[in-house]
Design a protein around this motif. Sequence first.
Motif, PDB file in Angstrom:
ATOM      1  N   GLU A  77      -9.863  -8.681   0.613  1.00  0.00           N
ATOM      2  CA  GLU A  77      -8.757  -9.618   0.784  1.00  0.00           C
ATOM      3  C   GLU A  77      -7.443  -9.018   0.291  1.00  0.00           C
ATOM      4  O   GLU A  77      -6.408  -9.123   0.962  1.00  0.00           O
ATOM      5  CB  GLU A  77      -9.062 -10.903   0.024  1.00  0.00           C
ATOM      6  CG  GLU A  77     -10.255 -11.673   0.563  1.00  0.00           C
ATOM      7  CD  GLU A  77     -10.572 -12.913  -0.236  1.00  0.00           C
ATOM      8  OE1 GLU A  77     -11.447 -13.681   0.196  1.00  0.00           O
ATOM      9  OE2 GLU A  77      -9.936 -13.135  -1.296  1.00  0.00           O
ATOM     10  N   TRP A 112     -15.654 -17.435  10.099  1.00  0.00           N
ATOM     11  CA  TRP A 112     -14.234 -17.639  10.266  1.00  0.00           C
ATOM     12  C   TRP A 112     -13.505 -16.564   9.460  1.00  0.00           C
ATOM     13  O   TRP A 112     -14.101 -15.935   8.584  1.00  0.00           O
ATOM     14  CB  TRP A 112     -13.837 -19.030   9.758  1.00  0.00           C
ATOM     15  CG  TRP A 112     -14.426 -20.156  10.541  1.00  0.00           C
ATOM     16  CD1 TRP A 112     -15.572 -20.838  10.255  1.00  0.00           C
ATOM     17  CD2 TRP A 112     -13.907 -20.724  11.739  1.00  0.00           C
ATOM     18  NE1 TRP A 112     -15.806 -21.796  11.206  1.00  0.00           N
ATOM     19  CE2 TRP A 112     -14.790 -21.754  12.135  1.00  0.00           C
ATOM     20  CE3 TRP A 112     -12.777 -20.481  12.519  1.00  0.00           C
ATOM     21  CZ2 TRP A 112     -14.589 -22.532  13.259  1.00  0.00           C
ATOM     22  CZ3 TRP A 112     -12.571 -21.263  13.655  1.00  0.00           C
ATOM     23  CH2 TRP A 112     -13.463 -22.268  14.018  1.00  0.00           C
ATOM     24  N   THR A 138     -10.328 -16.037   3.299  1.00  0.00           N
ATOM     25  CA  THR A 138      -9.522 -15.513   2.197  1.00  0.00           C
ATOM     26  C   THR A 138      -9.687 -16.442   1.002  1.00  0.00           C
ATOM     27  O   THR A 138     -10.291 -17.508   1.104  1.00  0.00           O
ATOM     28  CB  THR A 138      -8.036 -15.393   2.589  1.00  0.00           C
ATOM     29  OG1 THR A 138      -7.345 -14.657   1.586  1.00  0.00           O
ATOM     30  CG2 THR A 138      -7.401 -16.762   2.747  1.00  0.00           C
ATOM     31  N   GLY A 139      -9.175 -16.031  -0.168  1.00  0.00           N
ATOM     32  CA  GLY A 139      -9.219 -16.882  -1.343  1.00  0.00           C
ATOM     33  C   GLY A 139     -10.415 -16.681  -2.246  1.00  0.00           C
ATOM     34  O   GLY A 139     -10.470 -17.256  -3.343  1.00  0.00           O
ATOM     35  N   ASN A 185     -11.779 -26.573   4.087  1.00  0.00           N
ATOM     36  CA  ASN A 185     -11.634 -25.238   4.675  1.00  0.00           C
ATOM     37  C   ASN A 185     -10.357 -24.527   4.223  1.00  0.00           C
ATOM     38  O   ASN A 185      -9.706 -23.816   4.994  1.00  0.00           O
ATOM     39  CB  ASN A 185     -11.676 -25.303   6.204  1.00  0.00           C
ATOM     40  CG  ASN A 185     -13.030 -25.746   6.709  1.00  0.00           C
ATOM     41  OD1 ASN A 185     -14.019 -25.710   5.970  1.00  0.00           O
ATOM     42  ND2 ASN A 185     -13.089 -26.153   7.955  1.00  0.00           N
ATOM     43  N   ASP A 240      -8.172 -18.530   6.920  1.00  0.00           N
ATOM     44  CA  ASP A 240      -6.802 -18.090   7.213  1.00  0.00           C
ATOM     45  C   ASP A 240      -6.837 -17.252   8.488  1.00  0.00           C
ATOM     46  O   ASP A 240      -7.256 -16.100   8.474  1.00  0.00           O
ATOM     47  CB  ASP A 240      -6.254 -17.262   6.045  1.00  0.00           C
ATOM     48  CG  ASP A 240      -4.799 -16.864   6.237  1.00  0.00           C
ATOM     49  OD1 ASP A 240      -4.330 -16.838   7.381  1.00  0.00           O
ATOM     50  OD2 ASP A 240      -4.128 -16.554   5.231  1.00  0.00           O
ATOM     51  N   GLU A 241      -6.427 -17.840   9.600  1.00  0.00           N
ATOM     52  CA  GLU A 241      -6.528 -17.180  10.902  1.00  0.00           C
ATOM     53  C   GLU A 241      -5.734 -15.878  10.961  1.00  0.00           C
ATOM     54  O   GLU A 241      -6.118 -14.946  11.667  1.00  0.00           O
ATOM     55  CB  GLU A 241      -6.033 -18.131  12.007  1.00  0.00           C
ATOM     56  CG  GLU A 241      -6.914 -19.343  12.231  1.00  0.00           C
ATOM     57  CD  GLU A 241      -8.190 -19.020  12.996  1.00  0.00           C
ATOM     58  OE1 GLU A 241      -8.351 -17.861  13.408  1.00  0.00           O
ATOM     59  OE2 GLU A 241      -9.025 -19.930  13.160  1.00  0.00           O
ATOM     60  N   GLU A 242      -4.623 -15.792  10.242  1.00  0.00           N
ATOM     61  CA  GLU A 242      -3.772 -14.605  10.325  1.00  0.00           C
ATOM     62  C   GLU A 242      -4.182 -13.511   9.354  1.00  0.00           C
ATOM     63  O   GLU A 242      -4.137 -12.327   9.687  1.00  0.00           O
ATOM     64  CB  GLU A 242      -2.314 -14.983  10.070  1.00  0.00           C
ATOM     65  CG  GLU A 242      -1.699 -15.827  11.182  1.00  0.00           C
ATOM     66  CD  GLU A 242      -0.212 -16.033  10.980  1.00  0.00           C
ATOM     67  OE1 GLU A 242       0.359 -15.400  10.054  1.00  0.00           O
ATOM     68  OE2 GLU A 242       0.370 -16.816  11.729  1.00  0.00           O
ATOM     69  N   ASN A 243      -4.603 -13.890   8.147  1.00  0.00           N
ATOM     70  CA  ASN A 243      -4.811 -12.886   7.102  1.00  0.00           C
ATOM     71  C   ASN A 243      -6.242 -12.810   6.576  1.00  0.00           C
ATOM     72  O   ASN A 243      -6.542 -11.943   5.759  1.00  0.00           O
ATOM     73  CB  ASN A 243      -3.867 -13.175   5.921  1.00  0.00           C
ATOM     74  CG  ASN A 243      -2.418 -13.172   6.348  1.00  0.00           C
ATOM     75  OD1 ASN A 243      -1.927 -12.209   6.908  1.00  0.00           O
ATOM     76  ND2 ASN A 243      -1.724 -14.283   6.081  1.00  0.00           N
ATOM     77  N   GLY A 244      -7.112 -13.708   7.015  1.00  0.00           N
ATOM     78  CA  GLY A 244      -8.478 -13.707   6.502  1.00  0.00           C
ATOM     79  C   GLY A 244      -9.299 -12.538   7.025  1.00  0.00           C
ATOM     80  O   GLY A 244      -8.939 -11.868   7.989  1.00  0.00           O
ATOM     81  N   ARG A 301      -7.085  -9.782  16.913  1.00  0.00           N
ATOM     82  CA  ARG A 301      -6.062  -9.795  15.869  1.00  0.00           C
ATOM     83  C   ARG A 301      -4.951  -8.858  16.305  1.00  0.00           C
ATOM     84  O   ARG A 301      -5.212  -7.757  16.792  1.00  0.00           O
ATOM     85  CB  ARG A 301      -6.653  -9.360  14.533  1.00  0.00           C
ATOM     86  CG  ARG A 301      -5.627  -9.217  13.424  1.00  0.00           C
ATOM     87  CD  ARG A 301      -6.286  -9.251  12.071  1.00  0.00           C
ATOM     88  NE  ARG A 301      -6.690 -10.608  11.712  1.00  0.00           N
ATOM     89  CZ  ARG A 301      -7.403 -10.916  10.634  1.00  0.00           C
ATOM     90  NH1 ARG A 301      -7.811  -9.959   9.825  1.00  0.00           N
ATOM     91  NH2 ARG A 301      -7.704 -12.161  10.385  1.00  0.00           N
TER      92      ARG A 301
END
Length: 516
Positions: free
Chosen positions: A310, A329, A332-333, A438, A442-446, A514
């Motif tokens: 991450e 999916w 992140t986090g 959820n 994170d669609e952009e950064n996960g 991506r």
Amino acid sequence: MPKPRGALYLFLTLSFAILIALSAFSQEFAADEPRQIVLTWQNDPSTTMTITWRTDIEGERSVAFFSTNKDLAIEESESKEAETYTFEETAAWLHTLELIDLLPGETYWVVLQTDDGTSDKFCFRTAPENPGDIKFIVGSDAQHLRSQMSVIREVHRKAAEEDPDFFVYSGDFVNAELSDYEWDLFFDLWHELMITDEGRRIPIIPALGNHEVVAGYGGSIEAAVFYFNRFKIPSPYTYHVINYGPELTIISLDSGHASPVDGEQVAWLEKTLQENQDSTWTLAHYHDGGWWGSGAVPTKVRCLWVPLFEKYGVDVVHSGHIHSYIKTWPITGIGELSGEIDSMIEEGLERAAENYEPGKNYAPPLQPNLLKLSRGSWEELGYDSLSAGLRELTYMLSLYVIQSGEATKERVFDQISSTKLFENFWKPVIDSESYEENALIDEENGVYYVGVGGLGAEMGGGRNPDKYWWLKEAGSDHHYWRITIDSSTNQLTVVPVFYYPDEGRWEEGEPFTRTK
């Protein structure tokens, strides 16, 4: 003579079927014939290529003839002699060499020779200095070569038909790590099928699985003699990195088979990620995944590797091992949750160092409430939250670690990660249908996690995506992953490709993309 009946008849029928299946794959070779040709990289794919092959005799001289001119006679080509060796567990003689100072983006034609034995001419392609489009295959777990050969052959045949630049393989090539017979089956298959219609052999970027190592986990290079003698890869060998041009970094990791997940490998992983921040795309792969299990290895992968994925923007992570199909999916986090554990350990060690009394015995059975906490009973003991209980447990185990040897964060982590309380800390994250609505998607950064072993091994049951917030798709079908990079649009596309043996049918799954 009467016909055999019952169990004997069934045994004879099955034995005959197995012999027929195996005989279809067996061939006769001259003792000095180069075969089981494998291409790997130990250094820069744009200027080097490592070639390893097998013969049945040592031979007096083994050499590779190579040229960019397909029609050039071998006596007019450049040549390089191979190193020849064997090892106790095999009947094979192996020959390996690394071609260096090659031209980027060129096709080289090669003939291998051991004494009078000569291979068919084949070619390989060096990576361009600035690759335009890149295509490669990712998969794992052929493994069941004795029982699943027809499926394994078809999956590998179809993968080679894609004409990939290389093949990323996340472990479990065989089922029995010391079986010369099974490794022969695999490398005969690889030699036959991992070659394109034009005669280009496809390089492999391997990672260790548990079936390459004696006892599976906690081993060493010496415990995986076939893997390390047959695949010539970069140091530090059990884990390594390949940069395919400036756009793509591929990190191969060892999920506890010949090197520990923690310690030196974590430090190497962070250093490698730091050094490759200029790479547009990063793929990591290894055998045992961090999302599908609560044992020691998945726990350490999730707590130690995932936060680094991450932090440094890894795009896709592939693993194998459980013989099913999974796509998460973009997540992140996890680093924040892992950071909470890390802070507990630092605080626990600091507090323990202040309160430690030499001569006192801090063995777990002698510390009041430690065993209850380790079993998850924080409410019974009056703690206001699971985290508060885990914090106290970490302190108690830190005292024991100080008493029993070197007081390191890794040793404390080993102690707490085997407890039920630690498992319960992660349970709502791993095993729930939803986690904070959820918040970790994170669609952009996960990071996308895919796998998990579909190259022909017997498949297990799939998970239900409705039961896990992190799981987008799941199934139990044979598959591989096709990954393409379009440099003109800066887009990465990942497509699962499924095989249904009963129907003899192939089907592409839903891709994800991506763009950067």
